[in-house]
Design a protein around this motif. Sequence first.
Motif, PDB file in Angstrom:
ATOM      1  N   MET A   1       0.845  -1.189   0.000  1.00  0.00           N
ATOM      2  CA  MET A   1       0.000   0.000   0.000  1.00  0.00           C
ATOM      3  C   MET A   1       0.883   1.244   0.000  1.00  0.00           C
ATOM      4  N   GLY A   2       0.597   2.175  -0.888  1.00  0.00           N
ATOM      5  CA  GLY A   2       1.383   3.393  -0.974  1.00  0.00           C
ATOM      6  C   GLY A   2       0.977   4.403   0.081  1.00  0.00           C
ATOM      7  N   LEU A   3       1.815   5.405   0.254  1.00  0.00           N
ATOM      8  CA  LEU A   3       1.499   6.458   1.217  1.00  0.00           C
ATOM      9  C   LEU A   3       0.382   7.332   0.665  1.00  0.00           C
ATOM     10  N   ASN A   4      -0.525   7.734   1.528  1.00  0.00           N
ATOM     11  CA  ASN A   4      -1.527   8.722   1.151  1.00  0.00           C
ATOM     12  C   ASN A   4      -1.752   9.640   2.333  1.00  0.00           C
ATOM     13  N   GLU A   5      -2.667  10.569   2.182  1.00  0.00           N
ATOM     14  CA  GLU A   5      -2.849  11.573   3.224  1.00  0.00           C
ATOM     15  C   GLU A   5      -3.296  10.975   4.551  1.00  0.00           C
ATOM     16  N   HIS A   6      -3.816   9.748   4.530  1.00  0.00           N
ATOM     17  CA  HIS A   6      -4.288   9.131   5.759  1.00  0.00           C
ATOM     18  C   HIS A   6      -3.189   8.373   6.499  1.00  0.00           C
ATOM     19  N   THR A   7      -2.064   8.125   5.827  1.00  0.00           N
ATOM     20  CA  THR A   7      -1.007   7.363   6.479  1.00  0.00           C
ATOM     21  C   THR A   7       0.222   8.203   6.795  1.00  0.00           C
ATOM     22  N   VAL A   8       0.275   9.436   6.314  1.00  0.00           N
ATOM     23  CA  VAL A   8       1.412  10.313   6.577  1.00  0.00           C
ATOM     24  C   VAL A   8       1.152  11.077   7.866  1.00  0.00           C
ATOM     25  N   SER A   9       2.068  10.964   8.806  1.00  0.00           N
ATOM     26  CA  SER A   9       1.894  11.586  10.112  1.00  0.00           C
ATOM     27  C   SER A   9       2.153  13.089  10.053  1.00  0.00           C
ATOM     28  N   ASP A  10       1.295  13.845  10.742  1.00  0.00           N
ATOM     29  CA  ASP A  10       1.497  15.284  10.895  1.00  0.00           C
ATOM     30  C   ASP A  10       2.209  15.615  12.198  1.00  0.00           C
ATOM     31  N   ALA A  11       2.660  14.595  12.937  1.00  0.00           N
ATOM     32  CA  ALA A  11       3.381  14.844  14.186  1.00  0.00           C
ATOM     33  C   ALA A  11       4.622  15.679  13.882  1.00  0.00           C
ATOM     34  N   PRO A  12       4.913  16.696  14.702  1.00  0.00           N
ATOM     35  CA  PRO A  12       6.040  17.581  14.411  1.00  0.00           C
ATOM     36  C   PRO A  12       7.344  16.846  14.087  1.00  0.00           C
ATOM     37  N   ARG A  13       7.708  15.829  14.862  1.00  0.00           N
ATOM     38  CA  ARG A  13       8.957  15.118  14.588  1.00  0.00           C
ATOM     39  C   ARG A  13       8.931  14.476  13.207  1.00  0.00           C
ATOM     40  N   ASP A  14       7.808  13.888  12.816  1.00  0.00           N
ATOM     41  CA  ASP A  14       7.705  13.207  11.533  1.00  0.00           C
ATOM     42  C   ASP A  14       7.781  14.191  10.365  1.00  0.00           C
ATOM     43  N   VAL A  15       7.173  15.363  10.528  1.00  0.00           N
ATOM     44  CA  VAL A  15       7.235  16.394   9.491  1.00  0.00           C
ATOM     45  C   VAL A  15       8.686  16.834   9.285  1.00  0.00           C
ATOM     46  N   VAL A  16       9.396  17.074  10.392  1.00  0.00           N
ATOM     47  CA  VAL A  16      10.792  17.505  10.304  1.00  0.00           C
ATOM     48  C   VAL A  16      11.646  16.404   9.680  1.00  0.00           C
ATOM     49  N   ARG A  17      11.418  15.160  10.076  1.00  0.00           N
ATOM     50  CA  ARG A  17      12.176  14.040   9.505  1.00  0.00           C
ATOM     51  C   ARG A  17      11.968  13.957   7.992  1.00  0.00           C
ATOM     52  N   ARG A  18      10.727  14.160   7.521  1.00  0.00           N
ATOM     53  CA  ARG A  18      10.471  14.156   6.074  1.00  0.00           C
ATOM     54  C   ARG A  18      11.265  15.251   5.378  1.00  0.00           C
ATOM     55  N   GLN A  19      11.405  16.399   6.045  1.00  0.00           N
ATOM     56  CA  GLN A  19      12.177  17.500   5.467  1.00  0.00           C
ATOM     57  C   GLN A  19      13.627  17.086   5.263  1.00  0.00           C
ATOM     58  N   TYR A  20      14.235  16.427   6.267  1.00  0.00           N
ATOM     59  CA  TYR A  20      15.628  15.971   6.133  1.00  0.00           C
ATOM     60  C   TYR A  20      15.759  14.908   5.047  1.00  0.00           C
TER      61      TYR A  20
END
Length: 137
Positions: A1-20
Motif C-alpha cells: 500500500m502506498g502512502l496517502n494523506e491518511h497514512t502520513v503523520s502530521d506529528a512535528p517530529r515526523d514532518v521535520v524528519r520528512r524534510q531531512y
Amino acid sequence: MGLNEHTVSDAPRDVVRRQYLASAAGDLDALRATLAPDVEWTEMAGFPLAGTYRTPEGVTSNVMERLGQEWEGWTAHDDTYVVDGENVVVLARYTATHCTTGKPLAVRVAHHFVVRGGLIVRFEQFTDTALVRDAAE
C-alpha cells in the motif's frame, strides 16, 4: 500500500524528519511540501547564506539550490531529536566539500523548527559559521 494523506503523520517530529529525507534525496518538491506557505527560514548570521527566507519556493531557491551549487554532497545528518509540543530541535552535522576550494566541511549544527498543522512554520539554524567560512575560502 502506498502512502496517502491518511497514512502520513502530521506529528512535528515526523514532518521535520520528512524534510531531512527530502533534502538528502535532493527532492525539492517533497521538501517544499513540508513548509507552510508563510514559512520563516533563518540561516544564522555569519553563515554564507545568512538571512531569513519566506515561502517554500524562496527557501529552496535561496538555500537548498545554492548549497547544491556551491558544495558537493551537502548533507544535513539529523542525529538527535528533542521535541516539546510544536518545537523540534535537531542536533545534527553538516558534511560537504566546497566546489571551488575543494576543502571538506564537517561541522555540528542545531536546528530549531516550529511545526503547526503538519507544516514547518519557522526554522532557525545555529552553527559554527567560522568553520563553514574557512572551508569556502
